[in-house]
Design a protein around this motif. Structure first.
Motif, short mmCIF file in Angstrom:
data_model
loop_
_atom_site.label_atom_id
_atom_site.label_comp_id
_atom_site.label_asym_id
_atom_site.label_seq_id
_atom_site.Cartn_x
_atom_site.Cartn_y
_atom_site.Cartn_z
N TYR A 31 0.85 -1.19 0.00
CA TYR A 31 0.00 0.00 0.00
C TYR A 31 0.88 1.24 0.00
CZ TYR A 31 -3.86 -3.02 1.46
OH TYR A 31 -4.81 -4.00 1.52
N VAL A 32 0.36 2.30 -0.58
CA VAL A 32 0.97 3.62 -0.47
C VAL A 32 0.00 4.46 0.33
CG1 VAL A 32 1.66 5.69 -1.73
CG2 VAL A 32 2.19 3.44 -2.67
N GLN A 33 0.49 5.08 1.40
CA GLN A 33 -0.34 5.97 2.20
C GLN A 33 0.18 7.39 2.10
OE1 GLN A 33 -0.41 4.36 6.20
NE2 GLN A 33 -2.16 3.06 5.69
N VAL A 34 -0.74 8.32 1.86
CA VAL A 34 -0.44 9.75 1.83
C VAL A 34 -1.09 10.34 3.07
CG1 VAL A 34 -0.72 11.89 0.54
CG2 VAL A 34 -0.36 9.74 -0.69
N HIS A 35 -0.27 10.93 3.93
CA HIS A 35 -0.73 11.43 5.23
C HIS A 35 -0.70 12.95 5.31
CE1 HIS A 35 -0.35 7.55 7.43
NE2 HIS A 35 0.57 7.31 6.52
N CYS A 36 -1.66 13.48 6.03
CA CYS A 36 -1.63 14.86 6.50
C CYS A 36 -1.86 14.76 8.01
CB CYS A 36 -2.71 15.71 5.85
SG CYS A 36 -2.75 17.41 6.47
N GLU A 37 -0.78 14.92 8.78
CA GLU A 37 -0.87 14.84 10.24
C GLU A 37 -0.90 16.24 10.82
OE1 GLU A 37 2.18 12.48 12.05
OE2 GLU A 37 1.45 10.63 11.14
N LEU A 38 -1.89 16.49 11.64
CA LEU A 38 -2.03 17.75 12.35
C LEU A 38 -1.78 17.46 13.82
CD1 LEU A 38 -5.44 18.73 10.70
CD2 LEU A 38 -3.15 19.36 9.90
N ARG A 39 -0.85 18.20 14.43
CA ARG A 39 -0.49 17.94 15.82
C ARG A 39 -0.77 19.17 16.67
NH1 ARG A 39 4.56 16.21 13.26
NH2 ARG A 39 4.15 14.13 12.47
N TYR A 40 -1.26 18.92 17.89
CA TYR A 40 -1.66 19.97 18.82
C TYR A 40 -1.05 19.69 20.19
CZ TYR A 40 -5.25 20.10 15.21
OH TYR A 40 -5.90 20.14 14.00
N ALA A 41 -0.76 20.77 20.92
CA ALA A 41 -0.32 20.61 22.30
C ALA A 41 -1.43 19.94 23.09
CB ALA A 41 0.04 21.96 22.90
N CYS A 42 -1.06 19.01 23.95
CA CYS A 42 -2.06 18.30 24.76
C CYS A 42 -2.70 19.25 25.77
CB CYS A 42 -1.40 17.14 25.49
SG CYS A 42 -0.84 15.85 24.39
N GLY A 43 -3.90 18.92 26.15
CA GLY A 43 -4.63 19.67 27.16
C GLY A 43 -5.88 18.90 27.52
N PRO A 44 -6.56 19.31 28.59
CA PRO A 44 -7.74 18.56 29.05
C PRO A 44 -8.83 18.38 28.00
CG PRO A 44 -7.07 20.19 30.67
CD PRO A 44 -6.23 20.43 29.46
N ALA A 45 -9.09 19.42 27.19
CA ALA A 45 -10.16 19.32 26.19
C ALA A 45 -9.81 18.27 25.13
CB ALA A 45 -10.39 20.67 25.53
N LEU A 46 -8.56 18.24 24.70
CA LEU A 46 -8.16 17.26 23.70
C LEU A 46 -8.01 15.87 24.31
CD1 LEU A 46 -5.61 19.32 21.59
CD2 LEU A 46 -8.03 18.92 21.17
#
Length: 147
Positions: A85-100
């Motif tokens: 398989y070939v996977q094309v990714h778009c990863e979005l990263r956020y600082a951790c916190g209670p809401a997340l």
């Protein structure tokens, strides 16, 4: 599918303002435009899939809440046998916190040509993304990998 990564990058540039960073909403809309485009793939049913997943992971060395928008293409050999398989990714990263942290983890697949409605899947994913849509990710990584 050889140019799928370039197509995704181009869609992301459409959503980026000249004066601001990409929001989650803009990245999601770019991914949906990319996901609606069809590529030459192996015969169906699982040759062209979309994966939405999120959770808190330490892929970069420190824990980050990560949203991974992925498109997966099946590649077959000359005889039509699965090769990889070939996977094309778009990863979005956020600082951790209670809401997340409260969101936990989640994943959902969609496959083109599998008698499912892509628009329904997009709407369901967007409901999951609602708490993040107006946020700007701390990091964005767009890449391709063989699996």
């Amino acid at each position: 599918m050889e140019n799928a990564l370039d197509v995704l990058r181009a869609e992301l540039e459409v959503g980026r303002s000249k004066t601001s960073e990409l929001t989650t909403r803009a990245a999601w809309l770019a991914f949906t435009r990319f996901a609606r485009q069809r590529f030459a793939t192996a015969p169906p049913p699982d040759s062209d899939g979309l994966l939405f997943q999120y959770g808190t992971y330490a892929f970069t060395g420190r824990p980050m809440f990560t949203v991974d928008l992925t498109r997966q293409f099946e590649v077959n050999d000359a005889e039509g046998v699965h090769e990889h398989y070939v996977q094309v990714h778009c990863e979005l990263r956020y600082a951790c916190g209670p809401a997340l942290d409260a969101l936990g983890s989640y994943d959902s697949w969609f496959f083109h040509d599998a008698d499912a409605d892509a628009e329904e899947w997009f709407a369901a994913v967007e409901r999951r993304l609602e708490p993040l849509l107006d946020r700007r990710p701390s990091e964005i990584d767009v890449y391709e990998e063989l699996v």
